[in-house]
Design a protein around this motif. Structure first.
Motif, PDB file in Angstrom:
ATOM      1  N   MET A   1       1.000  -1.022   0.003  1.00 60.50           N
ATOM      2  CA  MET A   1       0.067  -0.002   0.006  1.00 60.50           C
ATOM      3  C   MET A   1       0.935   1.167  -0.018  1.00 60.50           C
ATOM      4  N   PRO A   2       0.643   2.251  -0.724  1.00 62.98           N
ATOM      5  CA  PRO A   2       1.479   3.381  -1.009  1.00 62.98           C
ATOM      6  C   PRO A   2       1.508   4.317   0.324  1.00 62.98           C
ATOM      7  N   LEU A   3       2.498   4.884   0.704  1.00 60.89           N
ATOM      8  CA  LEU A   3       2.820   5.515   1.932  1.00 60.89           C
ATOM      9  C   LEU A   3       1.602   6.640   2.157  1.00 60.89           C
ATOM     10  N   LEU A   4       1.186   7.376   0.987  1.00 63.81           N
ATOM     11  CA  LEU A   4       0.250   8.455   1.212  1.00 63.81           C
ATOM     12  C   LEU A   4      -1.065   7.911   1.716  1.00 63.81           C
ATOM     13  N   GLN A   5      -1.385   6.832   1.367  1.00 62.10           N
ATOM     14  CA  GLN A   5      -3.015   5.915   1.657  1.00 62.10           C
ATOM     15  C   GLN A   5      -2.861   5.861   3.407  1.00 62.10           C
ATOM     16  N   ASP A   6      -1.747   5.347   3.495  1.00 61.68           N
ATOM     17  CA  ASP A   6      -1.637   4.902   5.149  1.00 61.68           C
ATOM     18  C   ASP A   6      -1.549   6.469   5.884  1.00 61.68           C
ATOM     19  N   TRP A   7      -0.987   7.361   5.483  1.00 65.74           N
ATOM     20  CA  TRP A   7      -0.691   8.657   6.140  1.00 65.74           C
ATOM     21  C   TRP A   7      -2.255   9.143   6.359  1.00 65.74           C
TER      22      TRP A   7
END
Length: 171
Positions: A1-7
């Motif tokens: 999962m891309p970092l931005l989605q997690d953030w």
């Protein structure tokens, strides 16, 4: 999962406890301020590297750097695209920002802890900062609608007639 989605899932969680979320943002804003203090000390230096390298450079976690990159993204110089939607910790990114855009975006975000940083004094004189502040504030001025005229109120055209018998007759 891309970092931005997690953030974004963590930072804008609708299921998180409100107090926990508030504490999260308080801590984040202090860390963001620290990064900007360092970045604005030498504003013409083009800072590049992987997300992980930049996190280490500024003494932060990859998560905090992801949030920072999300925040500064709209202030980057034209042509700089960090593709933050697909970003991983090994993605190459640039912090090459447009000073004027950054200052105005800080004002627009009402982030007084950022646009009042003392480092801005070395970048812009007080008059320029005031001008940029006013430009940003006036660009987001909203038009207020006038008070609604009732049918039995005096007509706003000044004729002395009731609105329903004057300008309101055709409405």
């Amino acid at each position: 999962m891309p970092l931005l989605q997690d953030w974004r899932a963590k930072a804008y969680s609708e299921t998180a406890n409100k107090n926990d979320l508030q504490r999260f943002w308080q801590v984040y804003f202090l860390k963001e301020k620290n990064i900007y203090e360092q970045l604005l000390t030498n504003p013409d230096e083009v800072v590049k590297g992987t997300v992980k390298e930049l996190a280490e450079k500024y003494g932060e976690t990859v998560e905090v750097m992801t949030g920072f990159l999300d925040g500064i993204d709209e202030s980057l110089k034209d042509g700089v695209d960090n593709n933050i939607e697909e970003m991983t910790e090994d993605s190459q990114v640039s912090l090459e920002f447009d000073k004027e855009k950054l200052y105005k975006n800080m004002v627009a975000a009402q982030a007084d802890w950022l646009y009042n940083l003392p480092q801005w004094e070395d970048i812009y004189d007080e008059e320029t900062r005031k001008r940029l502040y006013k430009e940003q504030k006036s660009s987001t001025t909203y038009v207020r609608e006038g008070k609604k005229v009732g049918r039995n109120d005096p007509c706003p055209c000044g004729s002395g007639k009731k609105y329903k018998k004057c300008c309101g007759a055709n409405a």
